[in-house]
Each structure stands twice: as C-alpha cells, then as structure tokens.
Design a protein around this motif. Structure first.
Motif, PDB file in Angstrom:
ATOM      1  N   GLU A  50      32.710  53.390  34.562  1.00  0.00           N
ATOM      2  CA  GLU A  50      32.022  53.697  33.154  1.00  0.00           C
ATOM      3  C   GLU A  50      32.499  55.127  32.860  1.00  0.00           C
ATOM      4  O   GLU A  50      32.582  55.475  31.692  1.00  0.00           O
TER       5      GLU A  50
ATOM      6  N   LEU B  95      37.911  43.351  39.475  1.00  0.00           N
ATOM      7  CA  LEU B  95      38.236  44.035  38.225  1.00  0.00           C
ATOM      8  C   LEU B  95      36.887  44.866  37.792  1.00  0.00           C
ATOM      9  O   LEU B  95      36.858  46.133  37.434  1.00  0.00           O
ATOM     10  N   ARG B  96      35.571  44.112  37.986  1.00  0.00           N
ATOM     11  CA  ARG B  96      34.164  45.015  37.929  1.00  0.00           C
ATOM     12  C   ARG B  96      34.122  46.119  38.716  1.00  0.00           C
ATOM     13  O   ARG B  96      33.850  47.103  38.155  1.00  0.00           O
TER      14      ARG B  96
ATOM     15  N   GLN C 294      38.935  37.876  41.335  1.00  0.00           N
ATOM     16  CA  GLN C 294      39.630  38.796  40.697  1.00  0.00           C
ATOM     17  C   GLN C 294      38.717  39.669  39.644  1.00  0.00           C
ATOM     18  O   GLN C 294      38.808  40.725  39.427  1.00  0.00           O
ATOM     19  N   VAL C 295      37.616  38.785  39.265  1.00  0.00           N
ATOM     20  CA  VAL C 295      36.675  39.189  38.385  1.00  0.00           C
ATOM     21  C   VAL C 295      35.760  40.340  39.010  1.00  0.00           C
ATOM     22  O   VAL C 295      35.887  41.491  38.368  1.00  0.00           O
TER      23      VAL C 295
ATOM     24  N   LYS D 290      40.959  27.683  42.867  1.00  0.00           N
ATOM     25  CA  LYS D 290      41.275  28.569  41.658  1.00  0.00           C
ATOM     26  C   LYS D 290      40.149  29.343  41.045  1.00  0.00           C
ATOM     27  O   LYS D 290      40.311  30.339  40.710  1.00  0.00           O
ATOM     28  N   MET D 291      38.996  28.503  41.083  1.00  0.00           N
ATOM     29  CA  MET D 291      37.810  29.355  40.362  1.00  0.00           C
ATOM     30  C   MET D 291      37.462  30.289  41.503  1.00  0.00           C
ATOM     31  O   MET D 291      37.032  31.514  40.857  1.00  0.00           O
TER      32      MET D 291
ATOM     33  N   LEU E 137      39.684  33.014  40.816  1.00  0.00           N
ATOM     34  CA  LEU E 137      39.213  33.838  39.705  1.00  0.00           C
ATOM     35  C   LEU E 137      38.168  34.843  39.663  1.00  0.00           C
ATOM     36  O   LEU E 137      38.195  35.933  39.465  1.00  0.00           O
ATOM     37  N   GLU E 138      37.224  34.194  40.549  1.00  0.00           N
ATOM     38  CA  GLU E 138      35.976  34.810  40.537  1.00  0.00           C
ATOM     39  C   GLU E 138      35.975  36.338  41.329  1.00  0.00           C
ATOM     40  O   GLU E 138      35.487  37.266  41.171  1.00  0.00           O
TER      41      GLU E 138
ATOM     42  N   ALA F 123      35.661  55.692  32.055  1.00  0.00           N
ATOM     43  CA  ALA F 123      36.110  55.225  30.709  1.00  0.00           C
ATOM     44  C   ALA F 123      35.347  56.249  29.480  1.00  0.00           C
ATOM     45  O   ALA F 123      36.094  56.445  28.413  1.00  0.00           O
TER      46      ALA F 123
ATOM     47  N   ARG G 139      40.780  22.967  42.253  1.00  0.00           N
ATOM     48  CA  ARG G 139      40.211  23.492  40.957  1.00  0.00           C
ATOM     49  C   ARG G 139      39.260  24.721  41.550  1.00  0.00           C
ATOM     50  O   ARG G 139      39.433  25.786  40.872  1.00  0.00           O
ATOM     51  N   LEU G 140      38.343  24.232  42.440  1.00  0.00           N
ATOM     52  CA  LEU G 140      37.561  25.276  43.287  1.00  0.00           C
ATOM     53  C   LEU G 140      38.199  26.305  43.654  1.00  0.00           C
ATOM     54  O   LEU G 140      37.676  27.577  43.472  1.00  0.00           O
TER      55      LEU G 140
ATOM     56  N   GLN H  60      36.724  47.940  39.989  1.00  0.00           N
ATOM     57  CA  GLN H  60      37.461  48.962  39.614  1.00  0.00           C
ATOM     58  C   GLN H  60      37.284  49.747  38.477  1.00  0.00           C
ATOM     59  O   GLN H  60      37.454  50.898  38.186  1.00  0.00           O
ATOM     60  N   TRP H  61      36.357  49.254  37.522  1.00  0.00           N
ATOM     61  CA  TRP H  61      35.915  49.464  36.409  1.00  0.00           C
ATOM     62  C   TRP H  61      34.821  50.830  36.712  1.00  0.00           C
ATOM     63  O   TRP H  61      33.817  50.668  37.292  1.00  0.00           O
TER      64      TRP H  61
END
Lengths: 465, 193
Positions: B70, B64-65, B60-61, B53-54, B57-58, B73, B50-51, B67-68
């Motif tokens: 502003e 994504l941050r 990945q986030v 996976k977390m 996920l972190e 956009a 689970r850790l 890659q963004w």
C-alpha cells in the motif's frame, strides 16, 4: 480313491462294513442277519452309522447277488458313446426282470480281433433306490460294483509269469467267481458259478465248469490257461480234489480272504470306471455341492463388492456435489478478487510508467544552459550571427556561425581558443566541423583577397552527446 | 409376456436356473461396475479438478495480496499525480500557457509569435498523452542585453511547471547583437489541439 469312506461288501446277503478314515481302517461292522433287500440295507446302514459314528459323506458298495445278469459280448470296435448306446439296448434284451435296466461293463482284451465286453445288468430301480436311501442317510454313493474288478487287481499280485494267462477263482458265500486274465490284470472273461468247492459234492461240478472255462479261453482267445488259483473257501484243502477234475495246474492264492477282504479291496478300486453302476454326477454330488456353494459365495461376494464399490462412488459423488456449491461460489469470488487485484496492479504499473515518462524521462533544458555558457566562453573579439542547437538521435547538434577579426593570426588564436573551450568546457563538445574548414573554403573561393572586408567569417559545428 | 417368461422359467432345469441366475447376477454386477467406473467416477474426478483449480486460484490471490504494498501504491499514485500536474489539460491550458509565454516576452520587451503543429500521440501506456509541436519566434529591437533577454525567456519557458521539451533553438543576429530566436518545443498535453 476317497480317504474317508464307508466301504460295504454285500455278497449274497452277507453284509460287512469297514469305516475308513483318512485311508486307515478305523472300525468294522458285520450285519448279523442276512440283508435280503433294500429295506434291510437301509436298516443295516442306519445301524452302521449309529454304531460306528461315521461322519464322512462317501459310501462304496461291492455287491454280488443273484439279480445280476452277466454276459460276455464280442463286438466290433466302436466309440465309447456308441458302445453305451449299444450296451443299453443289449441290457434291455438280456435282462431277466421287469422294468428298466441299469448296466455296467468292462472292456476285455481279445485275441481274435474286435472287442470283448463283460456286461453286467441289474434293475435300474435297485440302483436308484440305493442312491436314494444313501442320500436319505446323508451319504453319497461313489461305487457299486461286482467282484470282477477286485479279482482282476488281485491277478496282478499273483506270481504269474509275464504274458501268461491264468484263472483266479474266489469262493464267496457258497458261490464261485472266476476271472481269467493276464498277469498284468487284463481280464479276458469272467464267470459266476452257483456252486463252490467248499461243498464236497460240488467239487466235481466246479471242476467241470472250470475245465469249460479253460476250453473257452482256448477256443475264444486262443490262449492256454496255465494256472488256476483258488482263493477262499478253505481252498488249500480242496486243491488236490479239484486237480483231479481239471486239465490245468491248480494253486492256492497266497491271500486268504477274511470276511472283510472284499470291502477292504474295494476301497482301492477306481470309482471312475465303466464297471461302476453309480453315475458320475451322483459320485460328484458332494463336489458339485461344494462347487455350487463356492460359486454362490463368489457370486454373492462379487455382487456385494460391486454394489459396495458403486455405493462408495455414489457417496463420493454426493460429498463432492455437496461441496461443489460452496467451491463454485468461492471460485467465483476468488476469480473476481484476482481480477480486481490484476486491475489494481495494471493501473499501478500504468501510473508508474506515466510518472516515469513525464518526470524521470524529462530532458534537461540543455540549450539554455549551453547558450548561457556560450556567452561566457565566446571571446569578445568574435561576433556570432547564428547559434543553433538541434535535437537529434544522439544528442544535440550545435552550429555556431559568426565573424572574426580580419587579422589571420589573431583570428586563428581566438577561434582555436573558442574550440578549445567548447571541447574542454563543461559540455565536452565534439567538434564535427572546425573553423579551419571554413577558412579553407574561403581560400578556395578567393574571399581572402577582398580588401574592403574587415572581418573574416567562420563556422563551427559540434555535437553534445 | 410375464406369463410367457414365467412358463419358460418354470420349464428350465434346476441347474439351468442356477446358471441363468448366476449369469444375470454376474452380468449385472459387471454392467454396474462398468457404469459406475465409466460414468459416475469421472464426476468425482471433475470435482477434484475443480477443487484443485480453486486452490490454485486461492494461492494466486494470496500471492497477489502479498505482492501488493500500500505504501508503494501511495507513492506511485502521488508521483502520477505530480506528473499529471505537469501535463497541459486541453486547449484552455495550452492557451493559458501561450498567454503566459507572451506575457514573459512582453515583460522583457520581446516580441513573440508562435505557430502550432500537428499533435502526435504517445504510447498507449501513457493513456492519451500527446506531444504538440509549437514553434515560438522571439524578436527584439533592443541591442543591449538582447542575448541575455533571450536566455531569460528560454529559461522561463522550460522551467515552468509544465512538461516542455526543447527540440531546436536558433539565435541569430545581424551586426553586434542577437535579434531573433526561434524555439521548437514539444509540449505534453492531454486532449484538445
């Protein structure tokens, strides 16, 4: 053979003790008073331990006394287990004392078939008490045996021809122990005589008993006893006297046993022997204690290890579960954030595609531009009746239909000029159907001959790619 | 029951008691170890998974941050807004555009008639945008500069702020001048029609 042991010889009340440490005789001790019973033995052993400072655990006894009952038996061959049952019954039959009997035995070789057994019996209470008193003194008895074993071993060391049968007689505290056996130490039988050659008046009796033994060997085993070796009791002084009463060669053993010889020789005897009165489980008491200790320690170590492992796993689980709540919350938040980011990217991508489709993929108003150009490119003498632009998969399909002057030469020049301008102009049209094809069709259908027509029709088809 | 067991236990020899006790301890240890390894340890592993996976996920986030942008956009949103301004929004705006077209035609002395076809939806990515086929027939009775008037009208139609694609243009004329122009448009619009 035990390396560190207290070796005790108790021969008709004469007690002598050797302290053997790591296979070497360190001390010897002799009891000044005769040891007549087990209380005396207890006192003597206590004194030995005090005097010698023996720190080992094992004690060995070689004992000769009048309370032993001895018998030579000839029995059919049988298994050891059955033999023990048989001998236990026999011991009860031949015992000369009250109470249960303990027995030890020695298998002998026979020459007439069957099996020979030398059975020794003594009160079981004696053995039990001996064991108990040793245990009281923190000693483990490993051997309680008679002299036969030592004498049998000594037979092997005598210069007897291989295969010959000889007798070995030892004088012990005014008694005689006689063993008849082969040169390799195999015992045929033994005898315990209540007299010895050390006493002059008993020499004849000893000689007579030995003669009987020789005859017994001849009769029972059909062997001739070649030599009789004497050992101890100033044997060399009495050899000649004995010869007079014996029908055998009498010799003196090269070994002259001192008082500690028997204790010393007993150390070399094996303890795992049927002639030993001490039960195996008593002999192995120390080993069993050690093994029990090791087993208990191993079991405790196993239990502690397993409990430790289980506890460690539980601690890990507790730690994991304490962090679990936090990580679950964080995972939910992260998933929500990831979802939000994905939505933002998808929306941005959609907007990008939308803007691109609406703005970037906008088709320029080419028909308007071309028609404007056509107004300039069309020679004044030509008149269009139709100008058409249709969007197809490859670009624009252009069709121009109109009239040219009737004069063929002039018209041809004008139309060729139009086509050239279309091809070479800014739109680089590809002519797919030239004005000439219209003319050819007119010729085929006879339009050329009509005299009242002042103009000549034409059509040009082209494409803008 | 306990008394029976107690009597049985008392009846056992000392060495048997030792063996039974050892057996119970060894057996119990083995059972405890098996239970701990088979049922408890996997719980730790599950938490580890689970850790992991977390953490995945972190990361990945975080990616994504990173890659963004502003600025990008904002630019895309502005472009989309501009594009949106070029789409006719519903029947009202379509009617207004047609009215505008008619006004141009009248101002230039041209007659105009139109027919509207069936709208076709574009791809899903464009979110409900349709193309509406509109056929406009322009006529004139003037012989002088009629061709120029048609071109003027055509330019005005396609150069409006709206997204209008020409699919077909046909100019015809009998005699010396053009007197008829047919235009097939594809008009981009949202809703209506």
């Amino acid at each position: 053979m035990r390396k560190t042991i207290l070796s005790v010889s108790l021969l008709y009340g004469e007690m002598k003790v050797l302290v053997v440490e790591r296979g070497i005789v360190r001390k010897q001790w002799e009891c000044a008073d005769p040891v007549k019973d087990l209380d005396g033995l207890r006192r003597a052993l206590t004194e030995v331990l005090r005097v010698t400072g023996f720190s080992g655990r094992y004690v060995s006894f070689v004992v000769e006394d009048t309370f032993f009952v001895h018998q030579f038996l000839q029995i059919p061959a049988m298994k050891t287990k059955d033999l023990k049952v048989f001998l236990a019954r026999k011991a009860d039959q031949i015992k000369t004392f009250e109470g249960p009997a303990a027995f030890a035995y020695r298998r002998t070789c026979t020459r007439k078939g069957g099996e020979g057994v030398l059975l020794d019996v003594l009160p079981k209470t004696y053995v039990d008490e001996l064991i108990r008193l040793c245990q009281d003194l923190r000693l483990t008895p490993v051997r309680l045996t008679r002299l036969t074993g030592i004498l049998a071993r000594h037979l092997r060391e005598l210069p007897i021809r291989k295969g010959d049968v000889a007798g070995l007689a030892a004088e012990v505290a005014g008694k005689t122990v006689l063993v008849v056996g082969t040169s390799d130490g195999e015992v045929l039988f033994d005898r315990y005589l209540g007299c010895s050659w050390a006493e002059d008046q008993e020499i004849e009796r000893v000689g007579r008993e030995m003669t009987r033994s020789v005859l017994f060997a001849k009769q029972q085993f059909t062997v001739a006893v070649g030599d009789i070796w004497l050992m101890g009791g100033r044997a060399e002084q009495h050899t000649e006297q004995l010869r007079q009463h014996l029908d055998a060669v009498v010799k003196t053993s090269p070994v002259h046993p001192d008082g500690f010889y028997w204790a010393r020789a007993a150390v070399k005897l094996p303890v795992r022997d049927a002639s030993n009165f001490i039960p195996v489980e008593i002999q192995q008491a120390v080993l069993q204690q050690v093994m029990t200790g090791v087993t208990v320690a191993a079991v405790i170590a196993l239990v502690i290890s397993v409990v430790g492992v289980a506890a460690a796993v539980e601690v890990l689980i507790q730690r994991a579960q304490s962090g679990s709540q936090t990580s679950s919350t964080q995972t939910v938040l992260l998933e929500a954030e990831k979802e939000a980011w994905n939505r933002r990217f998808v929306e941005l991508d959609r907007q990008k595609q939308f803007a691109h489709a609406v703005v970037e993929e906008w088709e320029p108003p080419l028909p308007g531009w071309f028609l404007g150009y056509l107004g300039d490119a069309l020679p004044d003498e030509l008149v269009l009746s139709k100008a058409s632009l249709v969007r197809d998969d490859h670009g624009w399909a252009v069709q121009l239909v109109g009239n040219a002057p009737r004069a063929m030469t002039q018209s041809a020049v004008l139309l060729q000029s139009l086509e050239d301008r279309l091809k070479d102009g800014p739109y680089h049209l590809t002519i797919t159907r030239s004005w000439r094809e219209t003319w050819r069709e007119q010729l085929k259908h006879g339009h050329e001959g009509e005299k009242d027509v002042v103009t000549r029709g034409f059509a040009v088809e082209a494409g803008i790619r | 029951m306990i008394k029976v067991w107690g009597r049985l236990w008392e009846g056992l020899a000392k060495h048997l008691k030792r063996r039974v006790t050892s057996g119970i301890l060894i057996g119990g240890s083995i059972v405890l170890l098996w239970w701990s390894m088979s049922y408890r340890l996997p719980l730790v592993n599950q938490e580890g998974t689970r850790l992991q996976k977390m953490f995945a996920l972190e990361s990945q986030v975080i990616r994504l941050r990173q890659q963004w942008s502003e600025d990008a956009a904002v630019a895309v949103r502005a472009a989309a807004k501009r594009a949106e301004g070029r789409i006719l929004n519903g029947d009202d705006e379509l009617a207004a555009w047609l009215k505008e077209v008619q006004d141009w035609a009248h101002e230039s002395g041209l007659g105009v008639a139109y027919t509207i076809g069936e709208a076709t939806s574009l791809s899903d990515a464009l979110g409900g945008i349709k193309t509406l086929p509109v056929h406009i027939q322009v006529t004139t009775k003037e012989e002088e500069r009629s061709y120029q008037a048609f071109l003027q009208f055509l330019r005005g139609a396609v150069e409006s702020k709206n997204r209008v694609d020409i699919r077909k243009v046909t100019i015809t004329g009998e005699g010396k001048a053009a007197d008829n122009m047919g235009i097939d448009f594809r008009i981009w619009m949202r809703g209506g029609a």
